[in-house]
Design an enzyme around this catalytic site. Sequence first.
Site, short mmCIF file in Angstrom:
data_model
loop_
_atom_site.label_atom_id
_atom_site.label_comp_id
_atom_site.label_asym_id
_atom_site.label_seq_id
_atom_site.Cartn_x
_atom_site.Cartn_y
_atom_site.Cartn_z
CB VAL A 144 -0.94 0.04 1.23
CG1 VAL A 144 -1.81 1.29 1.19
CG2 VAL A 144 -1.81 -1.20 1.28
CE LYS A 190 -1.91 0.99 -4.56
NZ LYS A 190 -1.56 2.14 -5.44
#
Lengths: 434, 434
Positions: free
Chosen positions: B134, B207
């Site tokens: 992420v 994400k």
Amino acid sequence: MSQALRIGLAGLGTVGAAVFRLLSQKAEHVAVRAGRPVQVVGVCARDRGRDRGIDLSGVAWYDDPAALAAAEDVDCFVELMGGDGDPAHAAVRAALTAGKPVVTANKALLAAHGVDLAQLAEANGTTIGYEAAVAGGIPIIKTLREAVAGNKVSRVYGILNGTCNYILTRMEDEGLSFADCLAEAQRLGYAEADPTFDVEGHDSAHKLAILSALAFGTKIDTDSIHLEGISSITLEDLEAAEELGFRVKLLGVARRTDTGIEQRVTPTMVPKSSAMAGIHGVLNAVAVDGDEVGEIMLVGPGAGSTATASAVAGDIVDIARGGMHSSVFGIPATELIDYKPARMRAHEGGYYIRLAVYDRPGAFAAIAKRMAEQSISLESIMQKEKRDAQDTKARRAVLITHETTEIQVRKALEAIIDDGQIEDQPQMIRIEMP
Amino acid sequence: MSQALRIGLAGLGTVGAAVFRLLSQKAEHVAVRAGRPVQVVGVCARDRGRDRGIDLSGVAWYDDPAALAAAEDVDCFVELMGGDGDPAHAAVRAALTAGKPVVTANKALLAAHGVDLAQLAEANGTTIGYEAAVAGGIPIIKTLREAVAGNKVSRVYGILNGTCNYILTRMEDEGLSFADCLAEAQRLGYAEADPTFDVEGHDSAHKLAILSALAFGTKIDTDSIHLEGISSITLEDLEAAEELGFRVKLLGVARRTDTGIEQRVTPTMVPKSSAMAGIHGVLNAVAVDGDEVGEIMLVGPGAGSTATASAVAGDIVDIARGGMHSSVFGIPATELIDYKPARMRAHEGGYYIRLAVYDRPGAFAAIAKRMAEQSISLESIMQKEKRDAQDTKARRAVLITHETTEIQVRKALEAIIDDGQIEDQPQMIRIEMP
């Protein structure tokens, strides 16, 4: 679930009380993250009688923080007393000597004794958590110590004092003088009655010294930080900066150079388009340049009791889980190398220079000649009527230089002063690019 | 120094090669931080013959990543193959089943199987590091999982896709259309030939789903994320935003509400004065609102091989030190609760609405009446000639509402469409305040 982590908490000011409240009100929240209960078993503060809005029943009271740190039923010592000397220093040493991890928000203590304390901790197989000591709730210690471990860091810099950033933001937004904004900040409780520690950069310097050690693996050296405060910044400077595409921030900058580490806390211009320029009010921000990651920046509240308590709680949870296995400063304290300061005269960068030039033929040509003699090339020149200048014939001139060195700028300014073409001392502000 | 941590590295694309290079070129730098040497002992990739600019002599080659993960001399499995199915999934399972920690940059795998994998890891006494999955080099996983452990998080949001932010920044700066900026981004390698995954928000959604689980202790639910891409954003919207004091960003937002967790990836307006508005180009930024710390924001490169390698190396160093004792998602995977989605119709906030209103008497009054019927109060109204509108009699009207709910806005817009006072479909962009 495993055995509780038993906390000895020294210092029950606003931060200490906030930590106590967090750990008691969120006991379950913390336990599920820590993998076991976290329980304050003993506290210590100056005044036992004071009402702090927290329930201390069932918690042992100590008058001596070192006794609390050494108490048999204390697993982890949390030091929130402050101050770089005793009793904080002695109590932290007592805990570390007993092999107990310490969590502290005390930047002054670390700036003064950080390397010795780290060695003591590591010799006794324990550690020090100090996320709360730099930039409050911003996880910059964890970032430098753990997240960027694969990087060689070339620079760490940022806005490390919310009081100064508040004052500069207010000056800019409202067109007020430094003195007026300082008075306002004092009224609102953002600045102390004696503001010197904040506005002259000492507070930022303590924090920068700690970040510098983490970033470069060097011993802490607060004394060699080049320090300039914001009291010399005028509204004229902020307005000129705005027109030229910059903002003025009090930045702490530590940078690896060919000749050593440059550490400075100075009013600094950053491009308006940079993320750093967008940090307004009491916020702090710290940027890290790593050779792999590039530049990352962390923004958030740099002070305040709950933000600081958040950082303390994060360290406690790490310790409770048996984590925080990193060395105190990222590498073993015995391997920290001596800090070799780069000389400020060797500083490389652009400069903002404001001059009050006498309004007579040839004055500006003489100035331009002195810059040229030092091989300083100019990116922009702005000349204007001097503000509030009924009693002078001088006009304001602002120069932005291309990258040059500080020694060249200083020599040029000395020559300009000797020439007698300017009225006051020149103003000089360094430019820092992202 | 202790025994080396022996790495099995699966996937030698640009990120895998960057990790290999980092660990070999910086072996000493990493070892002093990790407390022991870190050594790649085995690798696996599709094409053995390809020249990757790295020296693989002395490193065992595997054709099957699961065999590498299970190899007796591998202590830690690094998965950089990508993809939410096999072989990545099988190989990660093989490592975890054998009790070996896994480091991965694979957001698709975690978005699809994160909770199962976390349970498998924890059941086998090991862990998963996924900082690289992420926002690339930004330490947001560490921040959510460890640093803010003492906080109840109410919101996590940010710019999670550099391609989209690059396109929006270029549209804004250069006055170009979405299509032109997309073509440019493709030429520069910032956007894929098929840009759907980026520009329609799917990449951000993966994400966001991971961040949401970490922030709220809920199971991952990528499918229920409300998704709108940036292809509908016009230059008119960006110009109107600018005039009204906003910027448009593709934000992923996950927020705790009274009725559940709201998760959305949508073009969103943020105030120009906010730090989020100052994030330009391919940068990512993630902000976290905690009840103790307030709002903190992390900024940095969200992609790129070395930034991603930096995050992978950080996780490896944590594992080498015996750290990363946190649960994979901050709390034990068995305690993650079901994700209860809040309905988008219940979304509360301000709205930007752009309408092409027919230029005839009463048209605007009719629109205002429909807004009033839904008790929507307007913060600002801007009416202008419609751009590029030689063939229409419609004028552009832009409304900014005060805080209201999505159902009210939808009802008002339906009524306005039914009234026949507007030419095209209305544009609606949510406003997110810091």
